[in-house]
Every structure is written in structure tokens, then in C-alpha cells.
Design a protein around this motif. Sequence first.
Motif, PDB file in Angstrom:
ATOM      1  N   ALA A   1       0.922  -1.088  -0.003  1.00  0.00           N
ATOM      2  CA  ALA A   1      -0.025   0.085   0.010  1.00  0.00           C
ATOM      3  C   ALA A   1       0.773   1.216   0.030  1.00  0.00           C
ATOM      4  O   ALA A   1       0.801   2.370  -0.572  1.00  0.00           O
ATOM      5  N   HIS A   2       1.852   1.266   0.805  1.00  0.00           N
ATOM      6  CA  HIS A   2       2.820   2.291   0.995  1.00  0.00           C
ATOM      7  C   HIS A   2       3.380   2.566  -0.287  1.00  0.00           C
ATOM      8  O   HIS A   2       3.589   3.592  -0.986  1.00  0.00           O
ATOM      9  N   LEU A   3       4.014   1.341  -1.136  1.00  0.00           N
ATOM     10  CA  LEU A   3       4.523   1.538  -2.297  1.00  0.00           C
ATOM     11  C   LEU A   3       3.662   2.274  -3.274  1.00  0.00           C
ATOM     12  O   LEU A   3       4.140   3.014  -4.093  1.00  0.00           O
ATOM     13  N   ARG A   4       2.477   1.601  -3.550  1.00  0.00           N
ATOM     14  CA  ARG A   4       1.495   2.020  -4.286  1.00  0.00           C
ATOM     15  C   ARG A   4       1.245   3.341  -4.192  1.00  0.00           C
ATOM     16  O   ARG A   4       1.434   4.205  -5.138  1.00  0.00           O
ATOM     17  N   ASP A   5       1.322   3.912  -2.955  1.00  0.00           N
ATOM     18  CA  ASP A   5       0.942   5.238  -2.622  1.00  0.00           C
ATOM     19  C   ASP A   5       2.160   6.104  -3.056  1.00  0.00           C
ATOM     20  O   ASP A   5       1.753   7.211  -3.824  1.00  0.00           O
ATOM     21  N   ALA A   6       3.020   5.798  -2.884  1.00  0.00           N
ATOM     22  CA  ALA A   6       4.316   6.508  -3.482  1.00  0.00           C
ATOM     23  C   ALA A   6       4.273   6.634  -4.746  1.00  0.00           C
ATOM     24  O   ALA A   6       4.578   7.683  -5.189  1.00  0.00           O
ATOM     25  N   LEU A   7       4.151   5.345  -5.255  1.00  0.00           N
ATOM     26  CA  LEU A   7       4.149   5.657  -6.972  1.00  0.00           C
ATOM     27  C   LEU A   7       2.832   6.429  -7.442  1.00  0.00           C
ATOM     28  O   LEU A   7       3.277   7.399  -8.161  1.00  0.00           O
ATOM     29  N   THR A   8       1.719   6.277  -6.857  1.00  0.00           N
ATOM     30  CA  THR A   8       0.827   7.257  -7.313  1.00  0.00           C
ATOM     31  C   THR A   8       1.102   8.797  -7.157  1.00  0.00           C
ATOM     32  O   THR A   8       0.982   9.411  -7.848  1.00  0.00           O
ATOM     33  N   ARG A   9       1.570   8.923  -6.118  1.00  0.00           N
ATOM     34  CA  ARG A   9       2.117  10.392  -5.639  1.00  0.00           C
ATOM     35  C   ARG A   9       3.094  10.685  -6.808  1.00  0.00           C
ATOM     36  O   ARG A   9       3.177  11.764  -7.456  1.00  0.00           O
TER      37      ARG A   9
END
Lengths: 877, 372
Positions: free
Chosen positions: A160-168
Motif C-alpha cells: 500500500a505504501h509503495l503504491r501510494d508512493a508510486l501514485t504520488r
Amino acid sequence: MKLRRIALEEFRKFRAPVALDELADGLNVIAGPNEAGKSTFVAAIRAAFLERYKTTKVAGLAPWGAQGARPSVEIAFEHGAHRYVLRKSFLSRARCELLVDDGAERHEGEAAENALASLLGFEFPAKGQSRPEHGGIPGLLWIQQGDGQNLAEPAGHAQAHLRDALTRLTGELASADGDFLYERVEAERAALRDARSGRPKGAYKEAEDASQRAAQAADTLAAAKRALDADVDRLASLRRDYDKAQQEQPWLELEQRAARARTHLAEIDRERETLAGLRRELAQADDTLALLHDQVERDQRDAVALRELQAQSEAAAADLEPARAALERARQLQQQGAERLAQCNAQVAAVQQADQRRDCDEQLARLEHELQRLDAAIAQAALSAQQIHALQRGAASLAFDADSLGALRGLEQRIVQLQAQQQAGATRLHHRLQPGQRIELDGTALADEGDALLAQAAELRIPGVGVLRIEPGGRDLPAVQAALQAARAERTGLLARLGAASLAEAEARAAAHEQARRDLDMARQHLRIQAPDGIEALQAAQAQAQERRTRLQALRASLPDTPAPVDPAQARQALRDATAEAEHAAQGVITARTALDTRQERAHVLHAQWTARQGEFNAAGRAGQREQRGARLVEARARRDSLAQQAQAAQAALQAHQPELIEQDAQRFERSAVLARDEQQRRHADLLQLQGKLEQAQAQGLGEQLLQAQADAQRLARRRDEFATRAQALDLLWQLLGERRAAATQRLLDPLARRLQHYVGLLFPGAQWRLDDALMPAALARGGGDDALDALSFGTREQLGVLARLAYADLLQQAGRPTLLVLDDTLVHADQGRRELMKRALYDAASRHQVLLFTCHADAWQDMGVEVRAVPAGPGV
Amino acid sequence: MIHLIHTADWQIGRQYGQFDTDDAAMLAEARYQAVARIAALAAERRADAVLVAGDVFDTQAVSDRSIRRLFDALAPYAGPWVLIAGNHDAALADSVWSRAHQLGCIGPNVHVPLRPGVVDLPDLNLAVLAAPLTQRHTYDDTTAVFDTLPSAPGRVRVGLAHGSVAGRLPDTVDSANPIAADRAARARLDYLALGDWHGCLQIDARTWYAGTPEPDRFRANASGCVLDVRLPGAGAEPLVETLPVARYRWAHWTEALSLPSDAESLAHRLQAVGADDVLRLELAGQLPLDAWDALQDAIARAAARTRALLLEAADVSLVPDTQDLAALGASGYVAEVAAQLQALQEDPAQAAAARQALRLLVQYQRERAEAP
């Protein structure tokens, strides 16, 4: 995020406080031998951040054997623009304190922990020890010993954190909606289509199946209806044929034609009979003709014969003369011959007489001899005969019946036996009387001493005493007695017959008889020798001989004594020749006579015949008859010819009728009539059957059923089409969404892909990461193909695990998250070459992140450009 | 004055596969009711006879029950009925008529000639020259025999036949069962009652098609009537009156929708349809979402009211604008997909799938938005 200081107290082997401080921004290499406490530091860092202070599950952190220990850890770190100090004590008097910016802010207990969690990007467990799924970013970036190769799990937990980072980073809008729609479409599609084969399933399949079944049912009914229609048509045509036939009645015409043919045939038969009659007449005429023909011929032959006969008769008469002459000649010859013969005969007779005289003499001598012999023999024989007679008389007097003798012998034996038996069974009476005493036994007086054998009941009279009756015992005694008596009687009879007084005498007589017989035999033999055929034969022979002698003597006496004139042989020969001649001549005479006789006879006969014949021939009326016969012959011939013509004409006419063809016609028409009738009957039966069948079918309402089935099929096909359209639409939607989504994901992953590529290129130049949907590295593509991560070696996986974490760290940092890398004795499985490459990567990463590298190989890390620090040791352990 | 009722093409037993089972059942039932109404009408109007010009049954091998029902439905009118066989129910060697005979349904007042000939009704001074079809497919004019068929002198001659008048029908299919256009004149008929064409149609003064009393297809050919025929006498022209007897109105609307207003006007018209309407609605064109929603709503309401409503809207393209999409919450690539689908609606190869897909997308997005 940068750690500055780590202080431990009562932590595992560190009972006394120890601290690791002055940690640098980038790479920190902390080396120490085994059991120096490296992992304790790592555990302390983990516990400080990830474990709840109140947890009781951290007993492993306390020093061994210490009761009431209070493991404490203090970490000073910086992140963002703030400085933090975290103090945590576990187990007894657990506490947690977080100071921000040197006490500007202070958090205690859970609040402090929650703040930490949101800062670092991890979770606390609801209760109990922290588990990997709570690790979040620290769980990913703080590599525990021996856990480097494990990437998928910690990365998954940090996703989730990774995705969040990517999304950002990428600015891709949170496509949560898109995902939802995609999943929805996928689910709807999966409900209609099988995932693998793409074929209809579920309700769609049911609709398809139902539609198919309905279509089939409709087809079946349609076929049945078609069959029914065909039957109806057949009924119509059958009825037409039947009615038509019923009207036309073709069999009648056929029968009529057959009848006509038959009458025609009958006529032909009559004609045939006529012809036969004609033929018979013709045959008769032929016979008559033949007869007459014969008769006429015979007449002709008769005439001819008569003439012949006449000629013959004349010829025969002519023959007589020569025959007579021949006879005369033969007679002369004969006479001559006879004379000669007589001559010879006389000569021969003389010779013969001489011979005869000789013979007689010889014979007479012999006869005398013979007679003498015979006399002797006769005398002897007479003697013998006398002897025989005497002997015979003797033997006769001694005549004996051998059989009786045999019987007598037997009887004697039997008597002896019986006596013995009697004696044995008899009662012995021994008496010894006083002198002068007398007793009577059965009237017989007994005196003195003696034995008596009582075989039967006896009376013993004792004078003056009385009578004793003795009845012997012995069962058989009476029988024996009886038998004995019988035997005796028989013996007596036999003896009488034999004329002997006793057996011995009889034997003697038998012997004498025997002797006499033998003598007689011998005498007879004697006689036979002398006179084989009996005396009479001898006497007869004698008589004969005597007679002969007498004759011979007479004969001799008649013979003259003239000697033989000529040689006997010659004479005989001459005689023979003369005989022969005479015979010949006689024969010649006979022949001539015979010939003459024959010819005479013949001439006579012929003449007689001819005369008779002529008489007959010329008899009255014969000529007339002959003429008649000739005439009749002509007539008969004419008649016969005319009959023959008629017969031929009749035959031709008959053939012209072609009766065989008419016969065939009659048969043909009759058969056809029968067939036509049968066919009509069959039609009738078929009609009934068909009508019955149709009635049944009509009762089922097939037409209506068919319409309904077709309507149903239509409906179900519509439903199936609806599903099909829907499925197609879902396919399209899914396809388009999938495409777009993949593209979006691609864009999202781009930064990560680039960072990963950067790192993996340091280890494997030219290789490429393959990422899966979950942003996880799934495979490594180098050279020929893709290697799934699981397929790589342990060492390689560890190395790739570290590199991936470096890439994630870069990403997270770009997104503003705290990134601290802790490597606890990682890369132990790297060979020299790989380690060198990894060092490059680490060095590069360290320029961006703080890295705490704990190792037990101090010398291996001398070339990192940073000081290799030692693990602080506490005062004693 | 002879008063006849002329009807034809009852098509008893016809099934309607294009409708749902229930609606289809009602429509099939309606055909029997039409016969009952005709009988009642004939009795009420005191007709002298009822002539049925063929295709009484829609097929051979009808169930016994249906046969009995049909003949029972004739009961209200006692006067003579004359029924002839058409092409659907031809008088074959074994046919629905022979079956009816076997079942004993045909009463003495019902004349069913099975061969071309005269049905003489002396009480009415009427000779009905009947030409029932006796083959499944007839290619020659069965009424030709009328020319030479004699009737008792003084009778009114009325022909009763089933076929297509050559060259006089709007739809000239290959004419099986042809009938000469001037048969009435040639055969000296006072009236020629025809069946086969399902619409009520006058051929000439003496020749009429009565059509089917209950419509059975969407073709607009003025069906649903019977003819009331009065014959003044031999030689006089008949007086023919059309009597509507149908229960249901069948209509086929083809609508092109290009503007939202078109949808609105259609929705308005749909309000007028009622329980006796059987409506086929064919839509094509393009609509924005809200217009489409409104139209769907109107159609649903109409469908609830009508006997049956067949909707064909596969050719309607949705054109949601950005607001619509935003309202749907379709963001990111979902919006792109929506746009793609919208474009694909124009591609004839994929139009059907694209339209449906777009509708599904809208539906799913809506459902999600409404979900808690």
C-alpha cells in the motif's frame, strides 16, 4: 530518516548500558565477531519501533536469567526537519516516550507509538507480538539476518505504501474506481464465460443449451410432421389407387382374357385330337397298303419261284446219268478189293491160328497151376471154418453179459458196505452161555459162545425167563437193513441171470468167455488170411478156372496144326493194306450210291414240287385274285396319299395356332389377375393401417405441438442471443478496460521499474526486471529468457533482494517517506565478484539513504570509504 | 335480401414465438374469442349465414381439444355456417376436417365441403359455390370450376374461395392458389367471398377479402374485421359493411432518435398505449444518457400497460458527455474506455457490442455509486 544514536540497557547480553552513537548519514559499517551483539542492536531497533511497549511477548529481549529485567532502548533520530528521541522500556515498568525537537512535543504510551507508526509507515498488531504483516516499510527495508532473499512477502506487506508512493510520484489518479469496474466486468464476464476456454457457462450456457434443445425438439417435431404429411399424401394416393382399381377392376379383364385363351386352347386341343385321328387313320392306311403291297409282291415272287423250280427240276433230272456211271465204277473197284482182302485174310488167319495154338497151351498150363492152388486154399479154409464153428459154439455157451457182471460187482461192493454199516450200527450181542443152556434169537438157538449182530429188532427168548425184545438203536439201521436186503435180492437175481452161483463163479465164467472169444477172433483172422473173400469166393474162382480150362481145351482141340505160311508181320501188313483198300472201295461205292440216291431223290422231289406248284398256281380263281389284289393296292395307295396330305394340312394349321404361346398367354393373364386382386387387397389393408396410424397421430395434435415448439425455440433463441450480445459487450468492455488498465499500471510502475533497472544493471548488465501486477519483481530477463525469481540461486536471490529494497527505498524517499536501511549480516552468500558489485550498489544507495550494515567480516568491508566501527561491548557480559 | 357475414383466416392454433409465454398465450386465446364474437355478432344481427373463406386452422394435426373448442365457439350462432379449407388446413386425405368428422364436432348446421362444389341452402335460396383447397400446394385456379358449376334456378350464387387474386394484392408474392380477378363476372356470381389475404380488402364490387378477425402480425393491412354482406337479389350489387371485431390493436413504430426531443415526443406518445395494444417499437439513433433514461422509463411504463411490447433498441447509441461521465464517477482510464466505446458505436462491425458495452459501463458505474 537518520538514526544518530542507539542506546541499550538490560538488552540481552548487554546488562549494562551500551550505546552506538555518532552514526553517519550514509553508510555505517558495524563489524563484530559472532556473538558480539550485532543482532541485539538490530533487534533493539526493531523492538523500539515495531513492538508495543506494553507487550509481554518480548521476554527474549531481556538478559538471560534475569528476573524483573527491564530492557530499555533509546533511539535518537531525525526525519523531515525534526529531531526525535524515542525511549522505550519493556516488561517491568514498561514505558514509551517520544520527544520531538528536544521536548517541544512529547508523546507518551500509545499516542507515541501511533505517531511513530504513521511516521514510518507500519502498523501495530491488535495484540501480541509484531508480525511480518505489520512491518510495513521498516519490515521491508530492515533486512533481518538470513531473510534478504525473501522479497515478495515484506514487499507485499508494504504494498500500500509503495503504491501510494508510486501514485504520488506518477500523478496517476487513484484508479480504485477503474479497478472496481474492471473487477466487476471481469466477474460479470466470468459468470457468462468459462475463464480458460471462453465457452458459455452458467446462465448463458443454460440459455444456449435450452435454445439448442428447443431447436432440436422443434426439428424432431418438424420431422415427425413431415412424416405425418408424407403419410397423409400416401393415404391420398393409396385411396386414389384403390378407388380407381375398385372401379376399373383390372383383374376382371385379365380373367376374361385368360378365359378366352383357355377356350382357344380348348379349340386347339380339339384340333389336335382331329389331327391325332387323322394320323391314326393314316397309320392304318399305311398298314393296309403295306399289307397289300406284300401280297402283290408275294404273287410276283410265286410266279418267279415256279419258274425257277421248273428249271431246277429239269436240271436235277439231267444230273442222274453221270451219277449212275459213277456208281458202276465204284462197284467194280469194290469187287476187286474184296477179292484181295479175302486173300489176305486167309493168310492172316493162318498166322493167327498158329499164335492161337501157342496161347492156348500157355494158358492151359497156367490154369492148372491156379486150380491147384485154389484147391489147397479151399481145404485150409474149410478147416478153419470148422475150428471157428467149434469155437463159436464154445463161446456161445460161455455167453456172458458183461453189463450184468459189472452190476454184480457193484452190488457185491455195496452189500459189503451195507453190511459194514449194519455191523457198525447194529447191536452186537455176544453171548456166552453156560453149558447146556440155550437161548433163542429170533428162533435161532444160540449156544455156548458166540456173537450175534442185531441189525433189527430181535427177540431173544430165554427159556424160563421170558422174552427179550432187542431193538437196536441206530437210526439208519432199518434203512440199511432194507437196503441190504434189496441188494441181496438183486444180487441173487443177477446171479440167476448170469447163471452163476457167486461172483467168483461169474468172474470165472467171464474170464473163460473172454478167452473163448479171443480164440475165436484168432481163428477168424486165420480164416481171413486164407480166404479173404470167403470160401465161397475161392470155390467160385475155382469153378471159374475149371470152366476156363475146359473151354480152352476145347478150343485147342479145334485148332489145326498147320504152320504159318508167311511172316506174320508181313501178312498183317498186307492185310491191313487190303483192308484199307477194301474199305476205301466200299466207301466209294457208298458215296456213289448215296450221290445217286440223293440226286434221284432231289429230282423226284423237285419234280413233284413243281408239279404241285404249277397245279396250285394255275388253280381256278388264283389269277383273278391276283388281279384284284393289284387293283386294291393302287386304291390303297391313293387313299393313303390323300390322308397324308390331310394330316399334314391339319398339322400345319395346328402349328399356325402357336399353342405354346396361347398357353403362356393363359398363364400370364391368370397370374396377372391374381396379382391384381392381391394388390387391391394389400391396398385395402394398407389403407386401414394407414388410417389407423393417422388417427393416432391426429389425436396427438402434432401440428399444434410443432407450432408451440417452434415458438418456444424462437423465444429461447432470443434469450440466448441476448446472452450472446451481453457476453460480447462484456468481452469488449473487459478488453478495453484491461488495455487501459495495463497502460495505466505501466505508467505507474515506471519510476519503480527505472530504479530497479538501475540497480540490477549494476549486477547483471543488460538484464531486465519483469514486474507483476502487484508491483513485485517476478522474473529476471537476461540473455535468452526470463528466469522466475524462485528459480535463481540463493545467493543471487539475496543479492536481488537487497537491490530491490534499495530501489524501493529510492522510490519511497522520492515520495517523502522515511527510508532507513538496516542490513544484518546480509550478503554472506555472495562470492567475491558479486560482493564487489553489490558494494557499488550499496555505496550508491548510501549516498541517498542511511544504511546500517552489521557484519562479522570486518576486512571484507574495508573498501567502502567509511570507518568500520566495532560493536560496542559492555563492561563484562 | 340475403344477409351474410363473411370472414376468413381465423388461424386457430397460431403461436406467437416473438412474445413472452404469457403474452403469447393471451394472444393465442384471443383468436378463439374472436370466433365467439363473430358468432355472437351473427346471432345479434340475425344473419342468414356465415361464410368462412379458409384457413380456419393454422396447421393440420391440431389437438383434439383445439378442434372441439373451435367448433364449440360456433355455438352462439345456430344458422348455417359454411367453412372451406384453406392452404394451411387443406382438405387432404387425412386432415383436421376428417379428424373433426371423426370427433363428431361438426354439427348439422355447419357445412364443410371437402371437394369443390355447390353447398345448396334452399331455405335461403342461396347456392354457395365452394372451392376448398384439397392440396397442400395448389398452383392452379380452384375457382375455375365456378364458371361451369350449375346451381338450382333462381338461386343467389355466392362464391367462397381461398387464394390470391392475380395482380391485385399489394404484396405480390409468387402466387400460389391464384384466383382470376374477374371470377365473379365469369362465374355469374352475385358475391365472391375470399380469404388468404389477412387484411380487409375490396377487389371489386362483388369481390372482397374479409381478412382475419383478430390481427396476427404487425403488418399494417387493415385486419381485424368481418364483412356484413347484404345481397338484394340475383344480379343486384351487394351492400358490404366493414365491422371491426378485433380485440387487440397491433402497431409497429419505427422511430429515429437524433435529438432528446425525439425521445420526449416518443415518450409522450407511449403514454397513449393501453391494455389492448400490441406494440413493436423499433428505435435507432443516438441519445444522451438522461434522455435515454427517461425514454427507458417511459417504455417500461408502457410495457406494463400494453398487452405486449416488443422493444428493439439495439441500434440506439448512447452519447454520454463529460458531465455524465463525471457524474458516473468514471475517472482515469474508465473515462477513456467510455470514450472509446462511444466512438466504436459508429463502427458497423462493432456497433452492437459497443452500444451494449457502453450501457453496461454506465449501469455498473451507477450501481457502484448507489452502493453504500
